[in-house]
Enzyme design. Structure first.
Site, PDB file in Angstrom:
ATOM      1  CG  HIS A 121      49.724  70.444  70.550  1.00 55.74           C
ATOM      2  ND1 HIS A 121      48.604  69.683  70.703  1.00 55.74           N
ATOM      3  CD2 HIS A 121      49.582  71.502  71.387  1.00 55.74           C
ATOM      4  CE1 HIS A 121      47.804  70.252  71.586  1.00 55.74           C
ATOM      5  NE2 HIS A 121      48.359  71.357  72.014  1.00 55.74           N
ATOM      6  CG  ASP A 124      50.428  66.146  69.675  1.00 55.43           C
ATOM      7  OD1 ASP A 124      50.824  65.298  70.482  1.00 55.43           O
ATOM      8  OD2 ASP A 124      49.723  67.103  69.978  1.00 55.43           O
TER       9      ASP A 124
HETATM   10  C1  XUL Z   1      44.044  71.780  76.658  1.00 53.84           C
HETATM   11  C2  XUL Z   1      43.683  72.288  75.334  1.00 53.84           C
HETATM   12  C3  XUL Z   1      44.771  72.305  74.324  1.00 53.84           C
HETATM   13  C4  XUL Z   1      44.764  73.487  73.430  1.00 53.84           C
HETATM   14  C5  XUL Z   1      45.926  73.548  72.486  1.00 53.84           C
HETATM   15  O1  XUL Z   1      43.010  71.698  77.556  1.00 53.84           O
HETATM   16  O2  XUL Z   1      42.555  72.625  75.093  1.00 53.84           O
HETATM   17  O3  XUL Z   1      44.711  71.130  73.617  1.00 53.84           O
HETATM   18  O4  XUL Z   1      43.599  73.537  72.666  1.00 53.84           O
HETATM   19  O5  XUL Z   1      47.140  73.477  73.129  1.00 53.84           O
END
Ligand code: XUL
Ligand code: CO
Length: 456
Positions: A121, A124
């Protein structure tokens, strides 16, 4: 749950200092390959990246990825207690130097754990700034580091994504926010996240609707919110084409948590949404085991729904605790589960741009750096076993043959006429009136389950 990094305004420096080179895991060498039954503490018992299964190396079948948010940023806090994870390489600040150092540590981890891909992300990998422009600059600085480090380590980006759920501004949603200002902010963030994913050579980009749903319908115009979300995705597709990003877009279904109801609740709901808004050709699905469970489905149900629509793109590999009802993001160590997953992946001819991303975290009690290795190795070995078992079940052929035979009546003239739309209720009524009572054949479920057992 505290699986995401929360923006904090800790000490910050303006430039990404040259990363230090000291090893973060000095006592751990590349995880060795050991024999089954070996007492070596750390070692792959089953995963052999270059061993061929159905003519293709395991690493190409499995396309493992580690999730940056869990491996590098999850301190293992839970709703009742503080983080426990030991991260001696991390100075606890939101500085760019610390962010750059984490990238280096992650590459060391991927290399030693023999994982070829990663996922991230935006927030992050780089700290959120005081303004959106500063956040963009921070991201650019860290992406520059990541590009270099990952190239050196020969690690590929499976997918990138934007964190549209941790910051308070997104409390009422991002692309489904009632506020146009929030919607625009989210668009700016996703635009940038797609661009840096492209810059890093990403093979995909994920949309997980973190807060794209509602807590109460009393304050929510659901029709409008779904239409907003569709417009948002269309603009993302337009932008992707504009910048020449060739990676695949994925939607990741999840029914709830954090919202009470999320619009992308399961694979079928996502497919209906994509069809309704003419997006099906542009997005595939990224199916996560624990999200399937929360939706009241099995993983193989969700995968089958996606595969049958030619929309199974990628997998977030984890599992949950059956009787708990939370997204516990455990490492997948159930060989029955991994076998069923790999049966479906093999049946569609394997992944193209997708892979198996460990969207999984260690338990709060497993707080040592070494536990990161144990967790991933256990998951990788479980999938190696699942892959081999699935290939063996396919070679055995009895299950596929049983299913073929079960539907054999559909291959008769009448069956083909029905399937092609050439029949009618009149014709079928005449056939049924002129025939004896249809006979019922056993579904043989327990026998088929026993065949699966034979290969585990
Ligand atoms: C949340 C989840 C996230 C997604 C990416 O439950 O799975 O981490 O994979 O945003
Ligand atoms: Co996920």
């Amino acid at each position: 749950m505290a699986k995401k990094s929360t923006p904090s305004k800790a000490k910050r420096t303006k430039t990404a200092a040259a990363p230090r080179t000291k090893a973060a895991f000095p006592d751990i060498a590349a995880v060795p390959f050991v024999e089954r039954g070996s007492r070596a503490e750390l070692g792959f018992r089953h995963y052999r990246p270059d061993e061929k299964v159905e003519g293709k190396p395991m690493r190409e079948h499995l396309r493992f990825a580690s999730a940056y948010w869990h491996t590098m940023r999850n301190g293992l806090a839970d709703p009742f207690g503080a983080p426990t994870a030991l991260m001696p390489w991390d100075d606890g600040t939101d500085s760019l130097a610390n962010a750059a150092r984490r990238i280096e540590v992650f590459a060391e981890f991927l290399t030693k754990c023999r994982i070829d891909h990663w996922c991230f992300h935006d927030r992050d990998i780089a700290p959120e700034g005081a303004t959106l422009a500063e956040s963009h600059r921070n991201l650019d600085a860290i992406v520059k580091v990541a590009k270099d480090v990952m190239k050196g380590a020969k690690k590929r980006l499976l997918w990138g994504t934007a964190c549209l759920f941790a910051h308070p501004r997104y409390a009422s949603g991002a692309a489904t926010s009632p506020s146009l200002a929030v919607y625009a902010y989210a668009a700016a963030q996703v635009k940038k996240a797609i661009e840096v994913t492209h810059e890093l050579g990403g093979e995909g980009y994920v949309f997980w609707g973190g807060r794209e749903g509602y807590t109460s319908l009393l304050n929510t115009d659901m029709k409008r919110e779904r239409e907003q979300l569709a417009r948002f995705l269309h603009m993302a597709v337009d932008h992707k084409k504009k910048i020449g990003f060739k990676g695949r877009f994925y939607i990741e279904p999840k029914p709830r948590e954090p919202s009470v109801h999320q619009y992308d609740s399961d694979a079928a709901a996502c497919l209906a949404f994509l069809r309704e808004f003419d997006l099906l050709g542009e997005l595939s699905l990224n199916i996560e085991t624990n999200h399937a469970t929360l939706a009241g489905h099995t993983m193989e149900h969700e995968l089958t729904v996606a595969r049958d629509a030619q929309a199974l793109g990628s997998i977030d590999a984890n599992m949950g605790t059956d009787n708990c009802g939370w997204d516990t993001d455990e490492f997948p160590i159930d060989v029955h589960l991994t076998t069923k997953i790999m049966l479906i992946v093999l049946s569609m001819g394997g992944f193209t741009s997708g892979g198996l991303n460990f969207d999984a975290k260690r338990r709060r009690e497993s707080f040592e750096p070494k536990d990161l290795f144990h967790a991933h190795v256990a998951g990788m070995d479980a999938f190696a076993r699942g892959l081999k078992a699935a290939a063996a079940i396919r070679a055995d052929g009895r299950i596929a043959e049983f299913v073929r035979q079960r539907y054999r009546s559909w291959n008769t003239d009448l069956g083909l006429r029905v399937r092609s739309g050439a029949s009618s209720f009149e014709e079928l009524a005449n056939v049924a009136l002129g025939a004896k009572e249809p006979s019922l054949e056993s579904g043989r479920q327990e026998w088929l389950e026993a065949i699966v057992q034979e290969y585990l």
